[in-house]
Motif scaffolding. Sequence first.
Motif, PDB file in Angstrom:
ATOM      1  N   ILE A  74     -50.688  52.593 -20.766  1.00 60.31           N
ATOM      2  CA  ILE A  74     -51.203  51.712 -21.798  1.00 60.31           C
ATOM      3  C   ILE A  74     -52.544  52.267 -22.247  1.00 60.31           C
ATOM      4  CG2 ILE A  74     -51.949  49.374 -22.348  1.00 60.31           C
ATOM      5  CD1 ILE A  74     -49.990  49.481 -19.324  1.00 60.31           C
ATOM      6  N   VAL A  75     -52.651  52.574 -23.534  1.00 60.70           N
ATOM      7  CA  VAL A  75     -53.898  53.072 -24.102  1.00 60.70           C
ATOM      8  C   VAL A  75     -54.483  51.942 -24.942  1.00 60.70           C
ATOM      9  CG1 VAL A  75     -54.975  54.831 -25.538  1.00 60.70           C
ATOM     10  CG2 VAL A  75     -52.975  55.416 -24.163  1.00 60.70           C
ATOM     11  N   GLU A  76     -55.704  51.534 -24.594  1.00 57.19           N
ATOM     12  CA  GLU A  76     -56.352  50.427 -25.292  1.00 57.19           C
ATOM     13  C   GLU A  76     -57.318  50.968 -26.329  1.00 57.19           C
ATOM     14  OE1 GLU A  76     -58.607  46.265 -24.194  1.00 57.19           O
ATOM     15  OE2 GLU A  76     -58.680  47.901 -22.762  1.00 57.19           O
ATOM     16  N   GLY A  77     -57.036  50.658 -27.582  1.00 57.05           N
ATOM     17  CA  GLY A  77     -57.930  51.041 -28.667  1.00 57.05           C
ATOM     18  C   GLY A  77     -58.802  49.865 -29.070  1.00 57.05           C
ATOM     19  N   GLU A  78     -59.549  50.031 -30.144  1.00 55.96           N
ATOM     20  CA  GLU A  78     -60.429  48.958 -30.608  1.00 55.96           C
ATOM     21  C   GLU A  78     -59.656  47.745 -31.093  1.00 55.96           C
ATOM     22  OE1 GLU A  78     -63.352  50.217 -33.450  1.00 55.96           O
ATOM     23  OE2 GLU A  78     -63.909  51.953 -32.254  1.00 55.96           O
ATOM     24  N   THR A  79     -58.523  47.983 -31.767  1.00 57.96           N
ATOM     25  CA  THR A  79     -57.785  46.862 -32.369  1.00 57.96           C
ATOM     26  C   THR A  79     -56.453  46.569 -31.694  1.00 57.96           C
ATOM     27  OG1 THR A  79     -56.730  48.342 -33.965  1.00 57.96           O
ATOM     28  CG2 THR A  79     -58.804  47.288 -34.628  1.00 57.96           C
ATOM     29  N   GLY A  80     -56.034  47.395 -30.756  1.00 58.02           N
ATOM     30  CA  GLY A  80     -54.742  47.125 -30.141  1.00 58.02           C
ATOM     31  C   GLY A  80     -54.366  48.144 -29.083  1.00 58.02           C
ATOM     32  N   LEU A  81     -53.125  48.028 -28.647  1.00 55.12           N
ATOM     33  CA  LEU A  81     -52.609  48.848 -27.553  1.00 55.12           C
ATOM     34  C   LEU A  81     -51.552  49.826 -28.039  1.00 55.12           C
ATOM     35  CD1 LEU A  81     -51.949  45.911 -25.051  1.00 55.12           C
ATOM     36  CD2 LEU A  81     -53.982  47.358 -25.170  1.00 55.12           C
ATOM     37  N   VAL A  82     -51.480  50.965 -27.360  1.00 55.10           N
ATOM     38  CA  VAL A  82     -50.395  51.918 -27.549  1.00 55.10           C
ATOM     39  C   VAL A  82     -49.682  51.980 -26.199  1.00 55.10           C
ATOM     40  CG1 VAL A  82     -49.760  54.307 -28.034  1.00 55.10           C
ATOM     41  CG2 VAL A  82     -51.656  53.245 -29.271  1.00 55.10           C
ATOM     42  N   ILE A  83     -48.393  51.723 -26.204  1.00 53.90           N
ATOM     43  CA  ILE A  83     -47.593  51.736 -24.981  1.00 53.90           C
ATOM     44  C   ILE A  83     -46.836  53.057 -24.939  1.00 53.90           C
ATOM     45  CG2 ILE A  83     -45.798  50.548 -23.664  1.00 53.90           C
ATOM     46  CD1 ILE A  83     -48.334  48.847 -24.210  1.00 53.90           C
ATOM     47  N   VAL A  84     -46.993  53.799 -23.845  1.00 55.75           N
ATOM     48  CA  VAL A  84     -46.288  55.069 -23.678  1.00 55.75           C
ATOM     49  C   VAL A  84     -45.237  54.866 -22.586  1.00 55.75           C
ATOM     50  CG1 VAL A  84     -46.481  57.527 -23.154  1.00 55.75           C
ATOM     51  CG2 VAL A  84     -48.367  56.342 -24.315  1.00 55.75           C
ATOM     52  N   GLN A  98     -46.927  40.828 -18.137  1.00 50.30           N
ATOM     53  CA  GLN A  98     -47.617  39.680 -17.554  1.00 50.30           C
ATOM     54  C   GLN A  98     -48.903  40.109 -16.850  1.00 50.30           C
ATOM     55  OE1 GLN A  98     -45.871  37.634 -19.516  1.00 50.30           O
ATOM     56  NE2 GLN A  98     -46.333  36.108 -17.980  1.00 50.30           N
ATOM     57  N   LYS A  99     -48.861  41.212 -16.105  1.00 47.04           N
ATOM     58  CA  LYS A  99     -50.076  41.707 -15.438  1.00 47.04           C
ATOM     59  C   LYS A  99     -51.086  42.217 -16.469  1.00 47.04           C
ATOM     60  CE  LYS A  99     -48.763  42.449 -10.819  1.00 47.04           C
ATOM     61  NZ  LYS A  99     -49.430  42.604  -9.578  1.00 47.04           N
ATOM     62  N   LEU A 100     -50.588  42.865 -17.510  1.00 47.99           N
ATOM     63  CA  LEU A 100     -51.470  43.396 -18.542  1.00 47.99           C
ATOM     64  C   LEU A 100     -52.202  42.278 -19.280  1.00 47.99           C
ATOM     65  CD1 LEU A 100     -52.476  45.902 -20.072  1.00 47.99           C
ATOM     66  CD2 LEU A 100     -50.564  45.586 -21.644  1.00 47.99           C
ATOM     67  N   LEU A 101     -51.538  41.140 -19.468  1.00 51.44           N
ATOM     68  CA  LEU A 101     -52.170  40.020 -20.171  1.00 51.44           C
ATOM     69  C   LEU A 101     -53.393  39.504 -19.436  1.00 51.44           C
ATOM     70  CD1 LEU A 101     -49.118  37.984 -21.492  1.00 51.44           C
ATOM     71  CD2 LEU A 101     -50.788  39.274 -22.823  1.00 51.44           C
TER      72      LEU A 101
END
Length: 178
Positions: A74-84, A98-101
């Motif tokens: 999970i890459v967290e940017g300024e406005t959102g996430l990129v899921i790889v 659920q853990k990510l939330l």
Amino acid sequence: MKWSFFFVLSALSALLVGWLISSGFFSARIGPPEPRPVIKDKVLMKNFPEEPFIESVVPGVFVARGFGITNTIIVEGETGLVIVDTCESEEIAWEVRQKLLKMTQKPVKAIIFTSFHPDHIGGAPVWFHHNQILENERKAIEQKKAEEEKNEKEKEKEAEKETKKDEENDKEKEEEEE
């Protein structure tokens, strides 16, 4: 030659996405997935942590380990996430979500598949609908707060009415005593 390669590649990608959509891969169902048995290979499991976890590798980059046979990045940017890579099943992706939330409430802006093997793409519907789920949860929380505020105002009005009645009764008693 260079442009024809990109044209063929983008045409194949469009066909693949069209096939995924038409096959119901990105279904309209929103919410926790139906439980399905997840078979984990015992040889692979010996290297798994006892408890699945999400660790921060560097600021803004997280790895979900131990949830399934693949790691989700999970890459967290300024406005959102990129899921790889989205895990091998919706159930496992739901657990990761659920853990990510607990760490971030940002929406998913992109999903990257490092391959189209089932263990990399099986959890995509959960992440595909992540933003809608967040929006629904946010609306439910706002609605609950609005109802609580309304109930609180009604209680305050009732308390004021009680206070006025008590004051009027006190005045009447004073007048009768005089």
